[in-house]
Each structure stands twice: as C-alpha cells, then as structure tokens.
Design a protein around this motif. Structure first.
Motif, mmCIF file in Angstrom:
data_model
loop_
_atom_site.group_PDB
_atom_site.id
_atom_site.type_symbol
_atom_site.label_atom_id
_atom_site.label_comp_id
_atom_site.label_asym_id
_atom_site.label_seq_id
_atom_site.Cartn_x
_atom_site.Cartn_y
_atom_site.Cartn_z
ATOM 1 N N MET A 194 -5.223 -27.578 27.319
ATOM 2 C CA MET A 194 -4.272 -27.000 26.383
ATOM 3 C C MET A 194 -4.941 -25.797 25.735
ATOM 4 O O MET A 194 -6.133 -25.829 25.433
ATOM 5 N N TYR A 217 -1.233 -24.834 18.808
ATOM 6 C CA TYR A 217 -0.979 -24.986 20.246
ATOM 7 C C TYR A 217 -0.276 -23.749 20.800
ATOM 8 O O TYR A 217 0.679 -23.237 20.207
ATOM 9 N N ILE A 253 -6.872 -31.732 28.125
ATOM 10 C CA ILE A 253 -5.489 -32.196 28.087
ATOM 11 C C ILE A 253 -5.376 -33.623 27.560
ATOM 12 O O ILE A 253 -4.317 -34.051 27.087
ATOM 13 N N PRO A 267 -2.673 -33.436 21.066
ATOM 14 C CA PRO A 267 -2.380 -32.003 20.933
ATOM 15 C C PRO A 267 -2.126 -31.551 19.502
ATOM 16 O O PRO A 267 -2.280 -30.365 19.188
ATOM 17 N N LYS A 287 -0.168 -24.596 28.124
ATOM 18 C CA LYS A 287 -1.005 -25.350 29.056
ATOM 19 C C LYS A 287 -1.567 -24.417 30.120
ATOM 20 O O LYS A 287 -0.892 -23.494 30.576
#
Length: 293
Positions: free
Chosen positions: A132, A282, A266, A270, A285
């Motif tokens: 991420m 965030y 990952i 998150p 990906k």
C-alpha cells in the motif's frame, strides 16, 4: 473512437523531453519510472526500452521504461477509459529482444499490464511484493513522539562513515523483517549501506548520542521524495522511537519537498499503523511481479 499512436524513443533523453511534463502530473505513481529514467541518463551502453502511447489530440496516455535483464516500470494510465493503450505499448515492447525479469507498477495498471504480457507472450509472472502506498504533506505529532522529540537527550542526525557497521546490521534486520523472501533484495547489504551514507539522506534518531532508529530519504523528484528502510532494532522497540524517527525525519524533509511517500506491506492495517499515526494517508496499491517463465 480516437486513434492512439505508439511512439518508441531512441534514448531516455528524448523520452523524458516528450513525457516528463506528463509524468510529473502523477509523480507518485510514476516515481520508479522517473527515478530509473534519470539514472539511465548517467549510464552508457545499457540496453533499455522507452515508449509512450499518445492520443489523437497529442496527450500522453501511458508510458513504459524497461531494462534488459531487469524491471519494466509502468506509468499511470492517464485516461482510464482507454485501457487498450497498455496492450498496444506492451505489444511494441515485446517486439524487442529485451529480457524482462520483473514488473513494477500501481494498480489497476499492474494487473492490466500483466494480462497483456501473458496474452501476447509466453512469459508468466507471480506477484512477490504487494504494498500500500501512503502520502504525507503534514506531520501529525502524537504526544509520545512530541515528548521524545523535545527531550534534551534526543537528536536526529545524518549517517556518516562511522555508522557503516551499524547500518549493515540494521539493513540486514530490516530486510529480514520486511520481506517474506529476503532474496528479493539482490544488492549486497554492504553496497546498500554505502549508498545510505553517500546519499546524505539516511537519518538516525539518537538517544543520549546512541542511534535507536533509522529512516532513509530515497528517490527525490521535482515535487516529492520517498521514505524507505524505516527500522528500529528489537531492543529499542515499543518505546515510541520508530514513530518519533519517522515524524522527525518527515518534518525535516518537508522543509524541502511538498510531500513524502512510502510503501507499507499489504498485510498491515491500512487505517491504523505506524505511518497513519504520524499523518501519512492511504494513496493506493502497488506491487512487484517476478518472472517465472
């Protein structure tokens, strides 16, 4: 539907002359492509491919930079209604004799690119490193990080040659902790440690003069840069040093850059991890594919 045009460039200088203004518009997603292109400008006789897809109104839609016996770096897709641009450029790349060993990109481009490569060639890949991506524009200080930062015993400094042995130990520890398959990092640890020092971007958080955590500023670009190799050795964990190191390092870097980005495994939460608690948000990906056949 408007016609798309494939353009293959003879050298990386020509490639950047035509595409860089577009690549910086989505700088985070194009970080590895831009960084690799700038590195290739300094090297001679290295086989590579660089190409882009252009729309009828002369707008860049997609770009690829690939090195022989190395990685393919994919740009962001500038018009998500035109995924066929990825397939068109992939076909052009596959006309070359380059031996692609891996692929790096952001989603959803990475999956579309993988489908195109495996459709138009006999190559197969497996995802080895799903991450991420996070972005920071302003540090959020927790009470503990603020306390550590303000203490008279705390200092933040750049690594020097006297830290070489320590950096080798910590770099080895980071790689063991961060990757399911440590062999994904092929560069010797000694070489990585030397690069850390030479870059003048490896920050050490020190308590009473002794290093307790580190963070490395990497991949500097026009507007932003990245943070990597964030590591606190086991004997100094659960004391808030990691978060303080990231916060203090990020604060120092943001005096020069508009943003900082970094990758998180990952498998982490998150929404609640060391970096979100420092203010990182965030972004998307990304992933790395390793060639099987």
């Amino acid at each position: 539907m408007a016609e798309l045009t494939v353009r293959r460039y003879q050298n990386v200088n020509e490639f950047l002359e035509k595409t860089e203004i577009y690549l910086h518009q989505h700088e985070i997603k194009n970080t590895f492509l831009l960084t690799t292109a700038h590195e290739l400008q300094k090297r001679d006789n290295v086989p590579y491919y660089c190409g882009a897809i252009w729309s009828e109104d002369h707008q860049m839609l997609f770009a690829i930079l690939a090195q022989d016996n190395g990685f393919l770096y994919a740009s962001s897709l500038y018009d998500e209604t035109r995924p066929e641009a990825i397939g068109m450029l992939t076909k052009d790349l596959l006309k070359t004799s380059l031996n692609i060993q891996g692929v790096h990109g952001y989603q959803p481009v990475l999956d579309t690119l993988l489908d195109a490569i495996e459709t138009f060639s006999a190559m197969t890949f497996v995802q080895k490193f799903a991450t991420m991506s996070y972005k920071l524009k302003q540090v959020k200080w927790s009470s503990r990080a603020s306390e550590i930062s303000a203490a008279s015993s705390t200092s933040l400094r750049l690594a020097s040659t006297s830290d070489f042995d320590l950096l080798q130990t910590w770099t080895f520890g980071f790689i063991q902790d961060a990757f399911d398959d440590p062999k994904i990092i092929s560069e010797p640890i000694a070489s990585i440690s030397q690069d850390m020092i030479a870059s003048k971007g490896l920050y050490l958080l020190c308590i009473d003069g002794s290093p307790v955590s580190m963070a490395w500023k990497v991949r500097p670009l026009r507007y932003g840069t990245s943070l990597a190799y964030v590591y606190t050795p086991p004997e100094h964990r659960n004391k808030g040093y990691g978060a303080a190191c990231v916060a203090m390092t990020s604060e120092a870097i943001l005096k020069e850059y508009s943003y900082i980005t970094l990758f998180v495994d990952i498998g982490r939460d998150p929404d609640d991890n060391l970096y979100t608690r420092v203010g990182y948000k965030y972004f998307g990906k990304a992933g790395r594919l390793k060639r099987l056949t």
